[in-house]
Every structure is written in structure tokens, then in C-alpha cells.
Design a protein around this motif. Structure first.
Motif, PDB file in Angstrom:
ATOM      1  N   SER A   1      91.036  19.083  92.705  1.00  0.00           N
ATOM      2  CA  SER A   1      91.131  20.141  91.935  1.00  0.00           C
ATOM      3  C   SER A   1      90.669  19.626  90.305  1.00  0.00           C
ATOM      4  CB  SER A   1      92.140  21.136  91.724  1.00  0.00           C
ATOM      5  OG  SER A   1      93.320  20.335  91.204  1.00  0.00           O
ATOM      6  N   PRO A   2      90.358  20.608  89.502  1.00  0.00           N
ATOM      7  CA  PRO A   2      90.291  19.769  88.043  1.00  0.00           C
ATOM      8  C   PRO A   2      91.305  19.416  87.414  1.00  0.00           C
ATOM      9  CG  PRO A   2      88.877  21.869  88.255  1.00  0.00           C
ATOM     10  CD  PRO A   2      89.717  21.725  89.629  1.00  0.00           C
ATOM     11  N   LYS A   3      92.546  19.932  87.623  1.00  0.00           N
ATOM     12  CA  LYS A   3      93.625  19.390  87.105  1.00  0.00           C
ATOM     13  C   LYS A   3      94.436  18.289  87.684  1.00  0.00           C
ATOM     14  CE  LYS A   3      95.241  23.828  85.575  1.00  0.00           C
ATOM     15  NZ  LYS A   3      96.293  24.991  85.404  1.00  0.00           N
ATOM     16  N   VAL A   4      93.943  17.640  88.949  1.00  0.00           N
ATOM     17  CA  VAL A   4      94.257  16.388  89.422  1.00  0.00           C
ATOM     18  C   VAL A   4      93.136  15.358  89.189  1.00  0.00           C
ATOM     19  CG1 VAL A   4      95.383  15.380  91.297  1.00  0.00           C
ATOM     20  CG2 VAL A   4      96.112  17.872  90.936  1.00  0.00           C
ATOM     21  N   PHE A   5      92.333  15.378  90.385  1.00  0.00           N
ATOM     22  CA  PHE A   5      91.189  14.321  89.998  1.00  0.00           C
ATOM     23  C   PHE A   5      89.795  14.889  90.105  1.00  0.00           C
ATOM     24  CE2 PHE A   5      94.942  11.839  91.880  1.00  0.00           C
ATOM     25  CZ  PHE A   5      94.875  10.674  90.956  1.00  0.00           C
ATOM     26  N   GLY A   6      89.872  16.169  90.247  1.00  0.00           N
ATOM     27  CA  GLY A   6      88.342  16.961  90.380  1.00  0.00           C
ATOM     28  C   GLY A   6      87.583  16.419  89.194  1.00  0.00           C
ATOM     29  N   THR A   7      87.784  16.570  88.072  1.00  0.00           N
ATOM     30  CA  THR A   7      86.993  16.202  86.911  1.00  0.00           C
ATOM     31  C   THR A   7      86.554  14.936  86.964  1.00  0.00           C
ATOM     32  OG1 THR A   7      88.268  17.906  85.715  1.00  0.00           O
ATOM     33  CG2 THR A   7      86.662  16.386  84.159  1.00  0.00           C
ATOM     34  N   ILE A   8      87.441  13.881  87.186  1.00  0.00           N
ATOM     35  CA  ILE A   8      86.988  12.505  87.190  1.00  0.00           C
ATOM     36  C   ILE A   8      85.948  12.312  88.300  1.00  0.00           C
ATOM     37  CG2 ILE A   8      87.885  10.146  87.421  1.00  0.00           C
ATOM     38  CD1 ILE A   8      90.508  11.055  86.294  1.00  0.00           C
ATOM     39  N   TRP A   9      86.343  12.910  89.551  1.00  0.00           N
ATOM     40  CA  TRP A   9      85.474  12.562  90.568  1.00  0.00           C
ATOM     41  C   TRP A   9      84.173  13.316  90.459  1.00  0.00           C
ATOM     42  CZ3 TRP A   9      83.709  17.009  93.614  1.00  0.00           C
ATOM     43  CH2 TRP A   9      83.095  16.461  94.796  1.00  0.00           C
ATOM     44  N   MET A  10      84.177  14.556  89.780  1.00  0.00           N
ATOM     45  CA  MET A  10      82.533  15.051  89.325  1.00  0.00           C
ATOM     46  C   MET A  10      82.054  14.072  88.581  1.00  0.00           C
ATOM     47  SD  MET A  10      83.552  19.114  88.819  1.00  0.00           S
ATOM     48  CE  MET A  10      82.120  19.309  88.208  1.00  0.00           C
TER      49      MET A  10
ATOM     50  N   GLU B   1      82.288  10.766  88.182  1.00  0.00           N
ATOM     51  CA  GLU B   1      81.995   9.636  88.850  1.00  0.00           C
ATOM     52  C   GLU B   1      80.661   9.789  89.830  1.00  0.00           C
ATOM     53  OE1 GLU B   1      83.233   6.313  88.301  1.00  0.00           O
ATOM     54  OE2 GLU B   1      84.092   7.454  86.635  1.00  0.00           O
ATOM     55  N   ASN B   2      80.608  11.057  90.447  1.00  0.00           N
ATOM     56  CA  ASN B   2      79.441  11.415  91.117  1.00  0.00           C
ATOM     57  C   ASN B   2      78.354  12.029  90.501  1.00  0.00           C
ATOM     58  OD1 ASN B   2      80.323  10.868  93.992  1.00  0.00           O
ATOM     59  ND2 ASN B   2      81.787  12.028  93.424  1.00  0.00           N
ATOM     60  N   ASN B   3      78.267  12.186  89.187  1.00  0.00           N
ATOM     61  CA  ASN B   3      77.406  12.912  88.532  1.00  0.00           C
ATOM     62  C   ASN B   3      76.981  14.432  88.906  1.00  0.00           C
ATOM     63  OD1 ASN B   3      76.719  10.724  86.690  1.00  0.00           O
ATOM     64  ND2 ASN B   3      75.719   9.603  88.232  1.00  0.00           N
ATOM     65  N   PHE B   4      78.178  15.224  89.324  1.00  0.00           N
ATOM     66  CA  PHE B   4      77.988  16.562  89.793  1.00  0.00           C
ATOM     67  C   PHE B   4      78.318  17.389  88.359  1.00  0.00           C
ATOM     68  CE2 PHE B   4      79.558  15.388  94.102  1.00  0.00           C
ATOM     69  CZ  PHE B   4      78.185  15.105  94.702  1.00  0.00           C
ATOM     70  N   THR B   5      77.776  18.637  88.730  1.00  0.00           N
ATOM     71  CA  THR B   5      78.271  19.854  87.770  1.00  0.00           C
ATOM     72  C   THR B   5      78.887  20.879  88.531  1.00  0.00           C
ATOM     73  OG1 THR B   5      75.933  20.913  87.920  1.00  0.00           O
ATOM     74  CG2 THR B   5      76.369  19.175  86.292  1.00  0.00           C
ATOM     75  N   GLN B   6      79.421  21.603  87.833  1.00  0.00           N
ATOM     76  CA  GLN B   6      80.152  22.842  88.760  1.00  0.00           C
ATOM     77  C   GLN B   6      78.792  23.540  89.415  1.00  0.00           C
ATOM     78  OE1 GLN B   6      82.918  23.811  89.234  1.00  0.00           O
ATOM     79  NE2 GLN B   6      84.113  22.665  88.017  1.00  0.00           N
ATOM     80  N   GLU B   7      77.806  23.937  88.670  1.00  0.00           N
ATOM     81  CA  GLU B   7      76.774  24.497  89.418  1.00  0.00           C
ATOM     82  C   GLU B   7      76.186  23.960  90.567  1.00  0.00           C
ATOM     83  OE1 GLU B   7      76.646  23.446  85.832  1.00  0.00           O
ATOM     84  OE2 GLU B   7      77.660  25.361  85.370  1.00  0.00           O
ATOM     85  N   GLU B   8      75.905  22.637  90.654  1.00  0.00           N
ATOM     86  CA  GLU B   8      75.793  21.656  91.807  1.00  0.00           C
ATOM     87  C   GLU B   8      76.675  22.163  92.952  1.00  0.00           C
ATOM     88  OE1 GLU B   8      73.161  17.957  90.188  1.00  0.00           O
ATOM     89  OE2 GLU B   8      75.298  18.116  89.959  1.00  0.00           O
ATOM     90  N   LEU B   9      77.869  21.866  92.725  1.00  0.00           N
ATOM     91  CA  LEU B   9      79.003  22.229  93.523  1.00  0.00           C
ATOM     92  C   LEU B   9      78.813  23.573  94.228  1.00  0.00           C
ATOM     93  CD1 LEU B   9      81.821  20.048  92.172  1.00  0.00           C
ATOM     94  CD2 LEU B   9      80.199  19.376  93.963  1.00  0.00           C
ATOM     95  N   ARG B  10      78.577  24.482  93.342  1.00  0.00           N
ATOM     96  CA  ARG B  10      78.617  25.738  93.807  1.00  0.00           C
ATOM     97  C   ARG B  10      77.526  26.236  95.013  1.00  0.00           C
ATOM     98  NH1 ARG B  10      79.657  27.313  88.277  1.00  0.00           N
ATOM     99  NH2 ARG B  10      81.731  27.660  88.005  1.00  0.00           N
ATOM    100  N   LYS B  11      76.316  25.513  94.876  1.00  0.00           N
ATOM    101  CA  LYS B  11      75.116  25.546  95.597  1.00  0.00           C
ATOM    102  C   LYS B  11      75.490  25.074  96.996  1.00  0.00           C
ATOM    103  CE  LYS B  11      71.768  24.782  92.017  1.00  0.00           C
ATOM    104  NZ  LYS B  11      70.880  23.706  91.303  1.00  0.00           N
ATOM    105  N   GLY B  12      76.426  24.505  97.548  1.00  0.00           N
ATOM    106  CA  GLY B  12      76.611  24.075  98.764  1.00  0.00           C
ATOM    107  C   GLY B  12      77.028  25.178  99.761  1.00  0.00           C
ATOM    108  N   ASN B  13      76.817  25.074 100.988  1.00  0.00           N
ATOM    109  CA  ASN B  13      77.119  25.985 101.991  1.00  0.00           C
ATOM    110  C   ASN B  13      78.614  25.753 102.385  1.00  0.00           C
ATOM    111  OD1 ASN B  13      77.685  27.435 104.588  1.00  0.00           O
ATOM    112  ND2 ASN B  13      75.758  26.934 105.412  1.00  0.00           N
ATOM    113  N   MET B  14      79.599  26.565 101.716  1.00  0.00           N
ATOM    114  CA  MET B  14      80.920  26.263 101.715  1.00  0.00           C
ATOM    115  C   MET B  14      81.462  26.585 103.327  1.00  0.00           C
ATOM    116  SD  MET B  14      81.554  24.833  99.112  1.00  0.00           S
ATOM    117  CE  MET B  14      83.036  24.406  99.047  1.00  0.00           C
ATOM    118  N   LEU B  15      80.994  27.240 104.108  1.00  0.00           N
ATOM    119  CA  LEU B  15      81.386  27.747 105.476  1.00  0.00           C
ATOM    120  C   LEU B  15      80.991  26.358 106.404  1.00  0.00           C
ATOM    121  CD1 LEU B  15      82.502  29.609 107.444  1.00  0.00           C
ATOM    122  CD2 LEU B  15      80.215  30.468 107.914  1.00  0.00           C
ATOM    123  N   LYS B  16      79.830  25.832 106.197  1.00  0.00           N
ATOM    124  CA  LYS B  16      79.335  24.768 106.690  1.00  0.00           C
ATOM    125  C   LYS B  16      80.467  23.608 106.619  1.00  0.00           C
ATOM    126  CE  LYS B  16      75.498  21.518 107.136  1.00  0.00           C
ATOM    127  NZ  LYS B  16      74.206  21.187 106.722  1.00  0.00           N
TER     128      LYS B  16
END
Length: 162
Positions: A24-33, A35-50
Motif C-alpha cells: 500500500s502507498p502508506k507502507v512500501f507501495g510508493t517506493i515499490w512503484m 523502483e519499478n517505474n510504475f504509475t497508478q495508471e499502469e497498475l490500473r490496467k492489469g486484469n485484477m481477477l486474473k
């Protein structure tokens, strides 16, 4: 030796619950994003059910391995001929189970072996991959910490309740 499959299914959920908190952003999510060069928009594009569905299936596979690492009787049962429902069980099986059937079947013991699995198996795997992928130590420690915590909790649940 009875196996509580409900405990295994619950232990498999730990990967999702721990991941929800850990990344989560309040723990390690922001740092993880970062380090992986992810944006919130990119993460929303994933098939979460899969993603969540396959994560749960993979987690069930992990519970089967952790069960053999945390519950020592499973290895010993094979040495004395298997469970009594199978004709190959030797008379020593009943004596063994009477003496050691529930030995070291505690949450605390599972936590120990889950932690050791994370530290001596998951951390090196993630470290090796991270080094070859030219990832930062932050990336390696974030993922390794997640797996050490997750396997610790899963080991406790499996050994204490399965």
C-alpha cells in the motif's frame, strides 16, 4: 495425521492480505512503484481477477510445500509405512504417532520454519533475480521482506492449525 484443509486455504489468503498492506502507498507501495517505474495508471490496467486468482492458486502451491517444511510428522509418516488407512502402514506407525503425533505442531514452531524459508529460500531467489535484472537493493529488500513476513505467517497457520 489429520490435515485441516481449511487452514491451508486460509494460509493461502495470507499472500493477498499481506500484499495489500505491504504494497500500500502508506507502507512500501510508493517506493515499490518508483523502483519499478510504475504509475497508478499502469497498475490500473492489469486484469485484477486474473492476478488475484493466479496469486491464490500459486499460494495454495506454496502451502503444500510449507506443510512439508513445518510439519515434521509428514516425513516420518513415510518412513513408517504411511497412514493407517493404507495397508502398507507398519505396526510402528501407531507407536510413533502416540509418541510424536502432535510434537512441534504449534503456531510458534511454524513461524520459525516459515521465517527460515523466507530468509534462506525466498530472499536468495529474489536477490539473484534482482541482481541479474539490475534492480536496486531497495527492490530486493522490499520483495524479500514481503516474502519473509508472508511465509512466516503462513508457516504459523499451517503448522498450528492444519
Amino acid at each position: 495425521m489429520q490435515i485441516n484443509f481449511v487452514a491451508l486455504f486460509i494460509a493461502a489468503i495470507v499472500t493477498l492480505v499481506t500484499g495489500f498492506i505491504w504494497y500500500s502507498p502508506k507502507v512500501f507501495g510508493t517506493i515499490w512503484m518508483k523502483e519499478n517505474n510504475f504509475t497508478q495508471e499502469e497498475l490500473r490496467k492489469g486484469n485484477m481477477l486474473k492476478i488475484f486468482g493466479l496469486t491464490y492458486i500459486f499460494s495454495l502451491m506454496i502451502t503444500m510445500t510449507l506443510m512439508s517444511l513445518t510439519i515434521h510428522q509428514s516425513g516420518a509418516v513415510g518412513m513408517v509405512g504411511g497412514p493407517p488407512l493404507i495397508d502398507s502402514a507398519k505396526p510402528s506407525f501407531a507407536a510413533f504417532m502416540a509418541d510424536y503425533g502432535m510434537a512441534y505442531r504449534t503456531f510458534k514452531h511454524g513461524v520459525l520454519h516459515g521465517f527460515m524459508s523466507g530468509l534462506f529460500f525466498a530472499f536468495p531467489l529474489i536477490g539473484i533475480n534482482g541482481l541479474f535484472e539490475r534492480k536496486s537493493w531497495k527492490y530486493i529488500f522490499i520483495h524479500s521482506g514481503y516474502w519473509i513476513l508472508t511465509l512466516t505467517l503462513m508457516g504459523g497457520i499451517i503448522c498450528g492449525f492444519a
